[in-house]
Write a protein that holds these residues in place. Sequence first.
Motif, PDB file in Angstrom:
ATOM      1  N   LEU A  54       6.641  94.486 103.306  1.00 43.99           N
ATOM      2  CA  LEU A  54       5.944  93.202 103.243  1.00 43.99           C
ATOM      3  C   LEU A  54       6.605  92.161 104.144  1.00 43.99           C
ATOM      4  O   LEU A  54       5.929  91.416 104.861  1.00 43.99           O
ATOM      5  N   PHE A  55       7.934  92.120 104.152  1.00 43.06           N
ATOM      6  CA  PHE A  55       8.653  91.163 104.998  1.00 43.06           C
ATOM      7  C   PHE A  55       8.441  91.476 106.481  1.00 43.06           C
ATOM      8  O   PHE A  55       8.271  90.580 107.300  1.00 43.06           O
ATOM      9  N   LEU A  56       8.442  92.762 106.819  1.00 42.90           N
ATOM     10  CA  LEU A  56       8.208  93.146 108.210  1.00 42.90           C
ATOM     11  C   LEU A  56       6.780  92.820 108.639  1.00 42.90           C
ATOM     12  O   LEU A  56       6.536  92.432 109.783  1.00 42.90           O
ATOM     13  N   GLU A  57       5.842  92.988 107.723  1.00 40.77           N
ATOM     14  CA  GLU A  57       4.455  92.640 108.035  1.00 40.77           C
ATOM     15  C   GLU A  57       4.333  91.130 108.290  1.00 40.77           C
ATOM     16  O   GLU A  57       3.656  90.709 109.225  1.00 40.77           O
ATOM     17  N   LEU A  58       4.992  90.324 107.454  1.00 37.88           N
ATOM     18  CA  LEU A  58       4.990  88.879 107.679  1.00 37.88           C
ATOM     19  C   LEU A  58       5.611  88.539 109.028  1.00 37.88           C
ATOM     20  O   LEU A  58       5.107  87.694 109.765  1.00 37.88           O
ATOM     21  N   ALA A  59       6.701  89.207 109.378  1.00 35.89           N
ATOM     22  CA  ALA A  59       7.369  88.946 110.654  1.00 35.89           C
ATOM     23  C   ALA A  59       6.463  89.283 111.828  1.00 35.89           C
ATOM     24  O   ALA A  59       6.560  88.671 112.892  1.00 35.89           O
ATOM     25  N   SER A  60       5.546  90.233 111.644  1.00 33.40           N
ATOM     26  CA  SER A  60       4.649  90.633 112.734  1.00 33.40           C
ATOM     27  C   SER A  60       3.649  89.527 113.096  1.00 33.40           C
ATOM     28  O   SER A  60       3.038  89.570 114.158  1.00 33.40           O
ATOM     29  N   PHE A  61       3.499  88.525 112.252  1.00 33.74           N
ATOM     30  CA  PHE A  61       2.586  87.423 112.544  1.00 33.74           C
ATOM     31  C   PHE A  61       3.226  86.349 113.415  1.00 33.74           C
ATOM     32  O   PHE A  61       2.625  85.333 113.696  1.00 33.74           O
ATOM     33  N   HIS A 109      14.405  85.778 110.999  1.00 38.15           N
ATOM     34  CA  HIS A 109      14.957  85.660 109.645  1.00 38.15           C
ATOM     35  C   HIS A 109      14.272  86.634 108.686  1.00 38.15           C
ATOM     36  O   HIS A 109      14.925  87.228 107.815  1.00 38.15           O
ATOM     37  N   LEU A 110      12.950  86.788 108.835  1.00 39.07           N
ATOM     38  CA  LEU A 110      12.229  87.738 107.971  1.00 39.07           C
ATOM     39  C   LEU A 110      12.680  89.176 108.226  1.00 39.07           C
ATOM     40  O   LEU A 110      12.839  89.970 107.292  1.00 39.07           O
ATOM     41  N   VAL A 111      12.893  89.523 109.511  1.00 39.98           N
ATOM     42  CA  VAL A 111      13.354  90.880 109.849  1.00 39.98           C
ATOM     43  C   VAL A 111      14.751  91.110 109.275  1.00 39.98           C
ATOM     44  O   VAL A 111      15.044  92.180 108.709  1.00 39.98           O
ATOM     45  N   ALA A 112      15.622  90.105 109.395  1.00 39.22           N
ATOM     46  CA  ALA A 112      16.986  90.231 108.848  1.00 39.22           C
ATOM     47  C   ALA A 112      16.943  90.380 107.335  1.00 39.22           C
ATOM     48  O   ALA A 112      17.681  91.182 106.751  1.00 39.22           O
ATOM     49  N   ALA A 113      16.067  89.613 106.690  1.00 41.26           N
ATOM     50  CA  ALA A 113      15.942  89.717 105.237  1.00 41.26           C
ATOM     51  C   ALA A 113      15.397  91.087 104.851  1.00 41.26           C
ATOM     52  O   ALA A 113      15.850  91.705 103.877  1.00 41.26           O
ATOM     53  N   ALA A 114      14.421  91.590 105.610  1.00 39.10           N
ATOM     54  CA  ALA A 114      13.842  92.904 105.308  1.00 39.10           C
ATOM     55  C   ALA A 114      14.897  93.997 105.405  1.00 39.10           C
ATOM     56  O   ALA A 114      14.899  94.948 104.606  1.00 39.10           O
ATOM     57  N   SER A 151      17.888  93.841 104.621  1.00 40.14           N
ATOM     58  CA  SER A 151      18.830  93.812 103.494  1.00 40.14           C
ATOM     59  C   SER A 151      18.227  94.334 102.195  1.00 40.14           C
ATOM     60  O   SER A 151      18.960  94.541 101.229  1.00 40.14           O
ATOM     61  N   PHE A 152      16.922  94.595 102.167  1.00 37.49           N
ATOM     62  CA  PHE A 152      16.285  95.058 100.934  1.00 37.49           C
ATOM     63  C   PHE A 152      16.392  96.571 100.783  1.00 37.49           C
ATOM     64  O   PHE A 152      16.280  97.310 101.759  1.00 37.49           O
ATOM     65  N   THR A 153      16.574  97.028  99.560  1.00 40.09           N
ATOM     66  CA  THR A 153      16.558  98.462  99.283  1.00 40.09           C
ATOM     67  C   THR A 153      15.165  98.919  98.864  1.00 40.09           C
ATOM     68  O   THR A 153      14.840 100.091  98.983  1.00 40.09           O
ATOM     69  N   ASP A 154      14.349  97.988  98.390  1.00 43.40           N
ATOM     70  CA  ASP A 154      12.979  98.310  97.972  1.00 43.40           C
ATOM     71  C   ASP A 154      12.106  98.469  99.218  1.00 43.40           C
ATOM     72  O   ASP A 154      11.893  97.520  99.974  1.00 43.40           O
ATOM     73  N   PRO A 155      11.569  99.664  99.456  1.00 44.29           N
ATOM     74  CA  PRO A 155      10.783  99.893 100.677  1.00 44.29           C
ATOM     75  C   PRO A 155       9.486  99.061 100.723  1.00 44.29           C
ATOM     76  O   PRO A 155       9.063  98.631 101.792  1.00 44.29           O
ATOM     77  N   GLU A 156       8.887  98.819  99.561  1.00 47.37           N
ATOM     78  CA  GLU A 156       7.649  98.042  99.534  1.00 47.37           C
ATOM     79  C   GLU A 156       7.909  96.589  99.933  1.00 47.37           C
ATOM     80  O   GLU A 156       7.173  96.006 100.731  1.00 47.37           O
ATOM     81  N   LEU A 157       8.972  96.007  99.403  1.00 43.12           N
ATOM     82  CA  LEU A 157       9.339  94.631  99.735  1.00 43.12           C
ATOM     83  C   LEU A 157       9.745  94.525 101.207  1.00 43.12           C
ATOM     84  O   LEU A 157       9.374  93.577 101.896  1.00 43.12           O
TER      85      LEU A 157
END
Length: 160
Positions: free
Chosen positions: A141-148, A125-130, A132-138
């Motif tokens: 962050l979502f991809l980093e969370l998904a890596s855990f 879900h975090l990867v899918a949400a990431a 959809s974002f246009t902001d590269p910083e956000l």
Amino acid sequence: MQRVTPATSRRRDNGPKSLVDCGSFATLAQKAESLEALDRALRQTLPSPLREQVRFANLRHDRLVFLASSPGWASRLRLMQTQILAAAHAIGTHASSVTVKVVPQPPAATPPDRSKPLSPAAAAHLVAAAASFTDPELRALFLELASFAETADSPVADAD
């Protein structure tokens, strides 16, 4: 109109006092110090296991008020009322009764378990949400969370 009875008016006196009615800080500190000294003196006369389970709280009018950690310890302390009053009189404290209140010890605070990994579904879900974002910083962050997320080769927590 509610009629004020003696019991109702007495309840008002049991609540917290205003700061003005308490006196100066020095007076409060002196009272706390004298209560602490009385606590040490009275508990010193108690047998060892009981001494650690009770605490002197206050001298209110002619009553010594103690706090006990359980009903069992409170009962043991009540059985020693005669010895406690004799010790109080020996150190110059005028008291005619002992009151014991049960105040259980609060449970020990347990730190939150920080070792719980994310489930694979949460990571997806975090990867899918990431995505959809246009902001590269956000997105980062979502991809980093998904890596855990917990993977198939990671050790399983609580495998008991």
